[in-house]
Design an enzyme around this catalytic site. Structure first.
Site, short mmCIF file in Angstrom:
data_model
loop_
_atom_site.label_atom_id
_atom_site.label_comp_id
_atom_site.label_asym_id
_atom_site.label_seq_id
_atom_site.Cartn_x
_atom_site.Cartn_y
_atom_site.Cartn_z
N GLU A 29 0.52 -1.11 -0.04
CA GLU A 29 -0.12 -0.25 -0.09
C GLU A 29 1.02 1.18 0.04
OE1 GLU A 29 -2.02 -0.61 3.69
OE2 GLU A 29 -2.77 -2.61 2.67
N ALA A 59 -5.49 -4.19 1.13
CA ALA A 59 -5.97 -5.69 1.20
C ALA A 59 -4.76 -6.54 1.44
CB ALA A 59 -6.48 -6.00 -0.08
N GLU A 60 -4.39 -6.65 2.74
CA GLU A 60 -3.15 -7.28 3.11
C GLU A 60 -3.21 -8.78 2.85
OE1 GLU A 60 -4.85 -5.27 5.17
OE2 GLU A 60 -3.24 -3.41 5.39
N GLN A 82 2.11 -2.02 5.84
CA GLN A 82 2.59 -0.52 6.01
C GLN A 82 2.76 -0.48 7.50
OE1 GLN A 82 -0.74 2.72 5.31
NE2 GLN A 82 0.59 2.98 3.56
N PHE A 83 2.26 -1.13 8.49
CA PHE A 83 2.67 -1.34 9.81
C PHE A 83 2.48 -2.86 10.22
CE2 PHE A 83 1.49 3.12 9.81
CZ PHE A 83 2.33 3.52 10.54
N ASP A 85 1.40 -4.20 12.65
CA ASP A 85 0.05 -4.30 13.06
C ASP A 85 -1.09 -4.88 12.21
OD1 ASP A 85 0.35 -2.21 15.83
OD2 ASP A 85 1.54 -1.69 13.98
N PHE A 86 -1.00 -4.51 10.63
CA PHE A 86 -1.75 -5.10 10.01
C PHE A 86 -1.55 -6.21 9.22
CE2 PHE A 86 -1.86 -0.23 9.00
CZ PHE A 86 -2.82 0.20 10.00
N ILE A 87 -0.49 -6.97 9.78
CA ILE A 87 0.00 -8.42 9.23
C ILE A 87 -1.27 -9.26 9.71
CG2 ILE A 87 1.51 -9.12 11.40
CD1 ILE A 87 3.45 -9.89 8.95
N HIS A 127 -0.49 0.91 15.90
CA HIS A 127 0.70 1.13 14.96
C HIS A 127 2.12 1.17 15.95
CE1 HIS A 127 -2.37 3.34 12.84
NE2 HIS A 127 -1.67 3.54 11.69
#
Lengths: 324, 349
Positions: A29, A59-60, A82-83, A85-87, A127
Site C-alpha cells: 500500500e 488488502a493485506e 504498512q505497519f 500491526d496490519f499483518i 501502530h
C-alpha cells in the site's frame, strides 16, 4: 560520506536486489507514488516502473497471497505491510499458505513480508505492536529482526535471496535514529546467525531489535558498576541461533532475556527454556525475562513509557541478578 | 525470468490402459472428439471418487476428510480442457478431474488419499490438498478462497513475464463469502491480471444453503462490483461450461483482465464422506439426479451419433479396469518413513 540510517540501509538493500534480479518486485500500500508510509521505497517507482513497484488496494491478505502466487511463477516478491500491526489481516496467507507450501507439496514460496514494527513513536495500539512471536510459532517461516543499519541491509538482501518465506520486522523507532558507515561494496548477512553486539564476562543480555540499544546502554552502566556485560543481538528469531546463545551462557553464567514484545508467550520464554534444558549446570542464577507487560501498546506518553522496557529497568534487574 | 516449464497434455489413459476405439468416425477437431474426452474425464472422476468415498473410506483405508465432486464434474473438466498446458490451474476441493487433465493419474490420487509415498504429497498432506508446480496445478489450503489472491498474484506474474499464459481459479459458492475472494478479485481486476474465475455454485456450503450464504441472487451479480464481466451457465452441461470458459480465456488472454463464470449445479453428496446431507430437502436429490452431467453428455453423444451404447460401455469398462489397477498400485505404495516428518520444512542443502 554521511553515515547511513537503518531506513536508508533497507532501501539500499532492496534497491540493489531490484537492480541485480529482474524477478524481484515490490507490492504494497502506498509504496509507489508515495514511496511508502516511511519512504523505504522512495524513488523505486521512478527507477523500476509500475510493473515492479505495485501500489495495491488496502488488502493485506491479497498482498501476501499475490506475493505467494507470483513466487510460484518464479518471481521474488517483497510485500510491504504498512505497519506490522496490519499483518494480522494477511495472517492466514502467511501461516497457512506460504509457511506450509514447501512441506505439503514441495512448492517453495520465496516471499519477503516487510513489517515495520515496534513502539516508541506514540503510535498507539495499532501502530506499535511487536507481533514476531506469532510467526516464530510457525514452522516454515524465517523471522528476522535487525537492530543495526549494517544488518538491516545485509539481512534484507539475504531475505530476498532466500528460498523460504521470510518475515522481516524493521523497527520503526530505529529507522532514522540508528546510523553507521556501511561498506562500499556488496554484502549480505547470513540468516539464522546471532551476533555478539558487545563482549562481556559476567552477564549476558540476549535481545534483538530496538532493545539491543537499550541493552547496550544498560551494559555500559553495569560496566561502570564492575559487571562486565555481554549483549547478544539475535538478528534472526527463526531459526534461532542456539549455539551463540548457549556459548554466551556458558561464558557468563547469568542471563537476561530482553524483548519489547509482551512477556507471556514471547520468544523470551522459549530462550529461557532452551537455556535451562541445555545449559542448566552453567547457570549461577535464574534466567531473567524483561519484556513489556501483558497489555496492548498504549498511546499516552506516560503509559507508553511504562510499557516499553527501558535502560533503568534493565539495570535494576541486572543488579539483582549480579548479586546471586 | 522464470522459464515456463513445459507440460504435455496427458494421454487419454494416464495409467496406461488404452481407451477403446469408438465405432463411430471422428476427427481430432470435431465436437465428437471433444465429447469423447469429456466423457472419459467425467467418468474417470466419478469412478475414482465413488471408489474413494463409497469403498475405500468405508473400508477404513482412507482416513480423514473426503470431499468429492459428484454431480458437478462438468465444471472443472469443461473449463480445464480449455486451459492450455502452460496455463496455471487453481482447483477447489471438488475438482479432481483437473488433475487427470494435467496427467496426474488415479494411481497418484489413490496413494495421496491413502497417505502413501506414491501420493502427490508423499503423505505430507491428504485428499485434494495436492499440486505440482511442474504441471502448473496449485494445491489448495483448507481455508476457502485462500487461493484467489494467490491466483491473482500468479496471473500478475504471468503478465509481468510477458507470457500469454493465464490462470484459472476454481471455488464454490461458500468461498465467495470470504474476504480473500473479494480482495483477490479486486486486486486482479485493478491489475487487469489474466485470471479466469470459475464458481461451482452447488447451493450448499457444508450444511448452509445459499440463501444463508449471500443476499444477492447470483454469484455472478458480484462481477459488476469489481468491474469485470460475469456470466451464468448450466454447470451440468459440459459443453456450456467449455464454451463459457473459452470466452473467459479469450478475454483474459487479450489483456482485458479477470472474467467470472458462475456454474449452477448441485452437490450430489454431503459435504464430506461422513456427512449424509440429511439437511438437503429430499426432492432435490431426485431432481438433480435427472440432470446428471454424465447422463446429459451421454444422451447428447448418442443423439448426435458420436458414440454407440457399446462404445460408452466399453469406455466405462476400461475406466473400471484402470481404477482397479490404480487402487492396487496405491495399496502397494509404502507409507512414508517417520524420518520424513522433519524433512522439507525449509530448503535443505
Amino acid at each position: 560520506m554521511p553515515a547511513t540510517t537503518y531506513l536508508e540501509a533497507i532501501r539500499q538493500g532492496i534497491w540493489e536486489e531490484m537492480e541485480r534480479d529482474p524477478n524481484v518486485f515490490l507490492l504494497g500500500e502506498d509504496i509507489g507514488i508515495y514511496g511508502g508510509a516511511f519512504k523505504v521505497t522512495q524513488g523505486m517507482l521512478e527507477r523500476f516502473g509500475d510493473k515492479r513497484v505495485v501500489d495495491t488496494p488496502i488488502a493485506e491478505s491479497a498482498i501476501v497471497g499475490a506475493a505467494i502466487g507470483a513466487s510460484f511463477m518464479g518471481l521474488r516478491p517483497v510485500a510491504e505491510m504498512q505497519f506490522a500491526d496490519f499483518i494480522t489481516c494477511g495472517f492466514d496467507q502467511i501461516v497457512n499458505f506460504a509457511a506450509k507450501s514447501r512441506y505439503r507439496w514441495n512448492a517453495p514460496a520465496p516471499i519477503v513480508v516487510r513489517a515495520p514494527s515496534g513502539g516508541g513513536i506514540h503510535g498507539g495500539p495499532y501502530h506499535s505492536q511487536n507481533p514476531e512471536a506469532w510467526f516464530v510459532h510457525t514452522p516454515g517461516l524465517k523471522v528476522i529482526t535487525p537492530a543495526t543499519a549494517y544488518d538491516a541491509k545485509g539481512l534484507i538482501k539475504a531475505a530476498i535471496r532466500d528460498n523460504d518465506p521470510v518475515i522481516f520486522f524493521e523497527h520503526k523507532a530505529l529507522y532514522r535514529r540508528v546510523k553507521e558507515d556501511l561498506p562500499e561494496g556488496e554484502y549480505t548477512v547470513p540468516i539464522g546467525k546471532a551476533r555478539v553486539h558487545r563482549e562481556g564476562r559476567d552477564m549476558s543480555i540476549i535481545t534483538y531489535g530496538a532493545m539491543v540499544h537499550v541493552a547496550a546502554e544498560a551494559a555500559a552502566q553495569m560496566e561502570k558498576e564492575g559487571v562486565s556485560t555481554e549483549v547478544i543481538d539475535l538478528r534472526t528469531l527463526l531459526p534461532l541461533d542456539e549455539e551463540t546463545i548457549l556459548a554466551s551462557v556458558r561464558k557468563t553464567s547469568k542471563v537476561i532475556v530482553l524483548h519489547e514484545a509482551t512477556i507471556t508467550g514471547g520468544i523470551g520464554g522459549e530462550i529461557a527454556a532452551r537455556i535451562t534444558e541445555k545449559a542448566f549446570e552453567w547457570l549461577d542464577g535464574p534466567v531473567v525475562r524483561i519484556a513489556a507487560p501483558d497489555t496492548p501498546v498504549p498511546y499516552s506518553p506516560p503509559l507508553e513509557e511504562a510499557f516499553l522496557p527501558n535502560t533503568a529497568t534493565v539495570v535494576e534487574r541486572a543488579r539483582r541478578l549480579a548479586a546471586y | 525470468m522464470a522459464a515456463v516449464k513445459s507440460v504435455t497434455l496427458p494421454e487419454l489413459n494416464p495409467s496406461g490402459f488404452g481407451a477403446p476405439e469408438f465405432s463411430t468416425p471422428e476427427s481430432q477437431d470435431s465436437e465428437a472428439a471433444l465429447a469423447r474426452r469429456f466423457y472419459y474425464f467425467l467418468s474417470l472422476q466419478r469412478e475414482v471418487e465413488d471408489r474413494i468415498e463409497r469403498k475405500l473410506y468405508r473400508q477404513g483405508k482412507i482416513l480423514g476428510g473426503v470431499y468429492v465432486g459428484r454431480g458437478q464434474e462438468a465444471i472443472g473438466i469443461g473449463a480445464g480442457l480449455v486451459a492450455r498446458p502452460d496455463d496455471v490451474l487453481f482447483p477447489c476441493h471438488r475438482d479432481l478431474g483437473l488433475y487427470f487433465i494435467r496427467g496426474i493419474g488415479p494411481r497418484e490420487v489413490f496413494a495421496q488419499y491413502m497417505g502413501r509415498v506414491g501420493g502427490l504429497t508423499g503423505g505430507k498432506d491428504g485428499n485434494m490438498h495436492m499440486g505440482d508446480l511442474n504441471r502448473r496445478i496449485v494445491a489448495i489450503i483448507s481455508a476457502m478462497a485462500a487461493s484467489v489472491p494467490v491466483a491473482a498474484g500468479a496471473a500478475m506474474a504471468l503478465k509481468y513475464q510477458g507470457s500469454s499464459s493465464i490462470a484459472f481459479n476454481f471455488f464454490g459458492d461458500g468461498a465467495t463469502s470470504r474476504g480473500d475472494w473479494h480482495e483477490g478479485i479486486n486486486l486482479a481486476a485493478v491489475q487487469k491480471a489474466p485470471l479466469v474465475l470459475i464458481c461451482n455454485n452447488n447451493q450448499y456450503a457444508y450444511s448452509t444453503p445459499l440463501e444463508k450464504q449471500m443476499a444477492c441472487r447470483h454469484v455472478a451479480d458480484r462481477g459488476v462490483a469489481y468491474g469485470i464481466p460475469a456470466e451464468i451457465v448450466d454447470g451440468n452441461d459440459v459443453f456450456a461450461v467449455y464454451q463459457a470458459a473459452q470466452r473467459a480465456a479469450e478475454h483474459a488472454r487479450a489483456g482485458k483482465g479477470p472474467y467470472l463464470i458462475e456454474c449452477k449445479t448441485f452437490r450430489m453428496t454431503g459435504h464430506s464422506a461422513h456427512d449424509g446431507g440429511d439437511y438437503v430437502p429430499k426432492h432435490l436429490w431426485g431432481e438433480w439426479a435427472a440432470k446428471d452431467p454424465i447422463l446429459k453428455l451421454a444422451g447428447k453423444m448418442l443423439d448426435r451419433g458420436w458414440a454407440t451404447e457399446g462404445d460408452l460401455e466399453r469406455m466405462q469398462a476400461a475406466i473400471k479396469r484402470e481404477t482397479d489397477e490404480a487402487v492396487d498400485w496405491a495399496e502397494r505404495s509404502p507409507y512414508p518413513d517417520a524420518s520424513e516428518l522433519t524433512r522439507n520444512v525449509y530448503e535443505e542443502a
